[in-house]
Design a protein around this motif. Structure first.
Motif: not given
Length: 140
Positions: A27-51
């Motif tokens: 359990x300690x190893x699992x918690x350490x693994x979860x903490x050290x894995x970088x968060x994967x962001x499924x984001x698309x960089x979109x250049x939006x026009x300004x106001x």
């Protein structure tokens, strides 16, 4: 006092392994693994026009590319002979000073490779105004 010889037996060793420390370590190893894995962001960089962006000078030209279930392409409703003709039309569109908007509308039964081929061709020729339309057909 006499003690009978049969009553003085040594206790037998336990054959069961104590799994509690093993589970704790896992359990300690699992918690350490979860903490050290970088968060994967499924984001698309979109250049939006300004106001404060100015409105476009003219209405953009829109080109609709349909992908049929057979893998054929339609350019504004006109069937194209093959992918080479699609590439030629995309090359001409990319050469225009004000590039048209490309609206790619794949049929629900169209193969993925035909859609990906159209997208890669548009990207290869430098078209930047590309959009997938008709996604409402995939809603349940």
């Amino acid at each position: 006092m006499q003690v009978k010889a049969g009553l003085e037996r040594e206790p037998e060793p336990l054959a069961d392994i104590n799994t509690t420390p093993l589970v704790d370590v896992l359990l300690v190893l699992l918690v350490m693994l979860i903490i050290t894995i970088p968060i994967q962001l499924h984001a698309v960089d979109i250049e939006m026009p300004s106001a404060s962006a100015p409105p476009p000078r003219s209405e953009p030209q829109v080109v609709e590319i349909d992908v049929t279930p057979a893998g054929r392409y339609l350019w504004n409703g006109v069937p194209l002979a093959d992918r080479g003709e699609l590439e030629a039309k995309l090359r001409d569109a990319a050469a225009q000073p004000d590039q048209p908007e490309i609206h790619l509308r794949p049929s629900r039964a169209a193969k993925y490779d035909a859609v990906a081929a159209a997208l890669s061709s548009a990207q290869r020729w430098g078209l930047v105004k590309i959009g997938l339309v008709g996604s409402e057909q995939y809603e349940r």
